[in-house]
Design an enzyme around this catalytic site. Structure first.
Site, PDB file in Angstrom:
ATOM      1  N   ASP A   1       0.822  -1.214   0.000  1.00 26.62           N
ATOM      2  CA  ASP A   1       0.000   0.000   0.000  1.00 26.62           C
ATOM      3  C   ASP A   1       0.853   1.259   0.000  1.00 26.62           C
ATOM      4  O   ASP A   1       0.491   2.258  -0.631  1.00 26.62           O
ATOM      5  CB  ASP A   1      -1.013   0.003   1.147  1.00 26.62           C
ATOM      6  CG  ASP A   1      -0.419  -0.297   2.507  1.00 26.62           C
ATOM      7  OD1 ASP A   1       0.806  -0.503   2.598  1.00 26.62           O
ATOM      8  OD2 ASP A   1      -1.188  -0.348   3.487  1.00 26.62           O
ATOM      9  N   CYS A   2       2.004   1.227   0.669  1.00 26.60           N
ATOM     10  CA  CYS A   2       2.923   2.369   0.600  1.00 26.60           C
ATOM     11  C   CYS A   2       3.389   2.582  -0.839  1.00 26.60           C
ATOM     12  O   CYS A   2       3.490   3.724  -1.316  1.00 26.60           O
ATOM     13  CB  CYS A   2       4.132   2.143   1.501  1.00 26.60           C
ATOM     14  SG  CYS A   2       3.724   1.963   3.253  1.00 26.60           S
TER      15      CYS A   2
END
Length: 761
Positions: free
Chosen positions: A484-485
């Protein structure tokens, strides 16, 4: 005064970086820094926190904000707006509030382009570091007097009214953190009845009233054994031989979730060595203070499975206890005697090889704070004077954070995570011309923070996944890819690529964007969901072997709604800009990911959030992914149900507010008194805006926007409220930047997507 330094490496020969320390955050105490008025302001902030510590438990992260605002000479010159009851929100009112938030938040950007912020909250992070430094003899060097004052301040500030400490700053008292905090206070020089408000006496009473430290959970048993306050025979086995098992076996460490693997790697080394620190006079005193019976009379074998009910979130299944008992009775006695001890020696060597590999590939930051301290201690046990240990010492400052509630240890920093969302919020404001330098610096930080290489050497044999093209949670030196980063940073880069270079700088090279997409695709599972760090797919039954008592779902990697949604949004955006790159794969990936989101929706229309509180957070993410993929309220029953969930859970004041108890209980729980939280309100607002609520009935959005506008402070800041982050179901994490990022972002989306009357019309 304390001062935050960013992107600084100093001249330490044991410190090195892959990108000149971009994103690094360290604190230093300068006795000559600050005016008397500024020092008085700091003391006022400390007193305010202390007096309100039972009402608002997370810090407002005041110290560095004071510093940065002073260095930038920031003064809020845009007049404040309030919306009266019965008054319509005008376009001008929304714009004014948004501009105030944008200008204030831009002033908090560091010179290297990221937004610093506290990322802490669990109360078992800091004490093991103090214990490790005490054992190794480096306590006073690493933590001089001013540091020790702030550590004690933090401990006092977060002691519960009953004398104990919770697993995290908002939690009920637990044996684990109460014992660790008590030991920490004693190591730092407090007497057995010392400390602020009789902190030690109250803590010891709590410990003895709840069964003494024989009831401490397994991680506590490990640390107390290391310190000489428990006997290793009172712990369940952690055999290092796991590291020399054939890789095809289902319980091989390669099949584990990376954090589980990394914690038990140094733990198994220390267990295999049966390492015990020096037995000092203080340790002998603590042996008397922490138990309800004489230390020498304790039957250690009988306390192996003991765990205080206050700590017990995940009771061990019978099959797990049988496995530990079998290893304890039949295996360990052989592995500690000739000739089988030769096997143990080989296992210890293999384990240490993995420790060194992980240390070097994270520049001695390691994957997180729990692992950091254990790996550092293991290196000292191997060679107290070696370079490995010295390189660990050099990276301790990366974990330390100071706020008005004292000094704490961070998870490891959320620099990239916070900056990715901050940039998207600022871009959504459409105030580009007012914040050009902010955007250019933010873009530069994101570009320089991408991981450019895979882990070194034959990384697959070291049980590592590809990392090239990814972004980490913190900075490039950390090295650990997160889906997700990566997706959120990729979105930023794609948004910037469509903007003039004279405003935001050169766009990222295409190949680097392709590397990011490749990394995301590699983490998608057959069910369509995306894992966070490494591919999921190990057998679910392995979770029965979860050795912790206070976490859940930690043995293997899982798919997550947030990671899946972020990836969908990034892939959809990427596909529009690069329609020819891996076209079919990306289309299939998006389709499968959407199906995963639809499959895991809860019956009430929500999604369980894994990294934020909780159903509000998960639902915001899921709705963002679904709408990015073309789903609408009218063509998607899943989205229809999600909207119904959010509308039903809106509070009477127009906001949303969800208790952190939703996370461990897995059931939607409103905040006490049905009060609202501004961060939760912002998530819910954006979820509804994604679904085009404004076209159906904008009233819920107007009510929420009114709450945000009227809650803004004179400076342009928003007030700190309840903790909003979580991990592993049962432990909360304080993201101090959230109170700025999400209200700003929600107001930006509101102003852009909801028709508002104008005063000029």
């Amino acid at each position: 005064m304390w001062r935050l330094m960013t992107a600084k490496g100093g001249n330490d020969p044991y410190l090195y970086s892959t990108n000149n320390f971009i994103g690094r955050q360290t604190w230093e105490f300068d006795p000559d820094y600050g005016t008397p008025a500024e020092r008085a302001e700091v003391e006022e902030a400390r007193l305010h926190f202390w007096n309100n510590r039972y009402q608002v438990k997370p810090s407002s992260d005041v110290l560095w904000r004071m510093q940065f605002l002073k260095e930038k000479n920031f003064k809020q010159i845009i007049p404040q707006v309030k919306v009266e009851d019965g008054e319509e929100i005008t376009y001008e009112a929304a714009t004014t509030t948004l501009r105030r938030a944008v200008h204030y938040f831009s002033a908090l950007q560091a010179d290297d382009g990221h937004w610093p912020a506290e990322n802490a909250g669990p109360l078992f992070f800091l004490p093991p570091l103090v214990m490790c430094l005490y054992i190794t003899g480096h306590l006073n060097t690493v933590f001089p007097a001013e540091h020790r004052i702030e550590i004690l301040r933090y401990i006092y500030c977060h002691q519960n009214d009953d004398g104990g400490w919770g697993l995290h700053i908002e939690g009920h008292s637990t044996m684990f953190c109460t014992a660790l905090s008590y030991i920490c206070m004693r190591i730092l020089g407090e007497g057995r009845d010392g400390g602020e408000n009789n902190a030690c006496a109250r803590a010891r009473k709590w410990i003895l009233d709840h069964g003494s430290v024989t009831a401490i959970p397994s991680w506590g048993k490990t640390w107390l054994s290391i310190l000489g306050l428990f006997d290793w025979s009172g712990s369940n086995p952690m055999p290092p031989e796991f590291w020399i098992l054939p890789p095809f076996l289902p319980m091989h460490p390669a099949k584990m979730w990376c954090y589980c693997r990394m914690v038990y790697m140094p733990m198994s080394y220390l267990y295999g060595k049966r390492f015990v620190g020096p037995i000092t006079p203080l340790i002998l005193q603590l042996r008397e203070e922490l138990y309800a019976q004489a230390y020498d009379e304790i039957n250690w074998r009988k306390v192996r499975h003991n765990c205080a009910k206050e700590d017990l979130y995940y009771p061990h299944p019978l099959i797990q206890d049988l496995m530990w008992d079998s290893l304890y009775i039949f295996t360990e006695p052989f592995l500690t005697r000739w000739p089988f001890n030769k096997l143990r020696e080989k296992a210890l060597q293999t384990t240490m090889k993995h420790i060194h590999y992980e240390d070097e590939n994270s520049r001695y930051i390691t994957i997180g704070c729990v692992e950091k301290v254990l790996c550092m201690l293991a290196c000292w046990v191997e060679d107290p004077n070696g370079d490995y240990f010295k390189q660990h010492l050099a990276r301790i400052p990366d974990y330390i954070w100071v706020a008005e509630d004292g000094m704490k240890m961070q998870s490891f920093g959320s620099q990239e995570w916070d900056t990715g969302f901050a940039i998207q919020a600022l871009l959504a404001s459409d105030l580009i011309d007012e914040i050009r330098p902010t955007l250019m610096k933010g873009h530069d930080f994101i570009k320089k923070s991408q991981v450019k290489e895979n882990p070194s050497g034959d990384f697959k044999s070291m049980h590592r996944h590809i990392s090239k093209g990814s972004w980490t949670f913190s900075d490039q030196d950390h090295g650990w890819q997160v889906s997700d980063c990566t997706a959120e940073a990729l979105k930023c880069c794609l948004l910037f690529s469509r903007m003039p270079t004279e405003i935001v700088g050169d766009k990222m090279e295409d190949n680097q964007l392709f590397d990011a997409v490749n990394m995301l695709l590699s983490l998608q599972s057959k069910n369509g969901g995306l894992a966070a760090w490494e591919p999921a797919g190990s057998s679910e039954w392995l979770e029965l072997l979860n050795p912790t008592e206070f976490f859940e779902d930690i043995v293997i990697e899982h798919e997550y709604v947030e990671c899946t949604s972020s990836a969908i949004q990034a892939m959809v955006m990427f596909k529009k800009l690069y329609p020819g790159h891996r076209k079919k794969e990306i289309e299939v990936s998006i389709t499968n990911a959407v199906q995963y989101l639809e499959d895991i929706q809860m019956p009430d229309g929500s999604w369980y959030g894994n990294w934020g509180v909780c159903f509000t957070y998960g639902t915001w993410f899921a709705m963002g992914g679904l709408t990015a993929a073309g789903k609408t309220y009218n063509n998607c029953q899943t989205l229809h149900k999600a909207v119904d969930f959010l509308i039903k859970s809106q509070r009477s004041d127009g906001g949303w507010g969800e208790s952190y108890l939703s996370c461990p209980n897995k059931e939607y729980t409103p905040l006490e008194g049905n009060r609202s939280n501004l961060v939760h309100t912002s998530w819910a607002m954006m979820g509804l805006i994604h679904s085009r609520q404004a076209e159906r009935d904008p009233t819920p959005l107007h009510r929420a926007a009114k709450l945000l506008i009227n809650s803004q402070m004179e400076s342009g800041d928003f007030p700190q409220q309840e903790i909003t982050g979580v991990f592993m179901k049962n432990c909360m994490l304080h993201y101090a930047a959230s109170r700025n990022i999400y209200p700003l972002w929600a107001l930006a989306e509101y102003r852009k997507n909801v028709r508002l009357p104008s005063k000029s019309v």
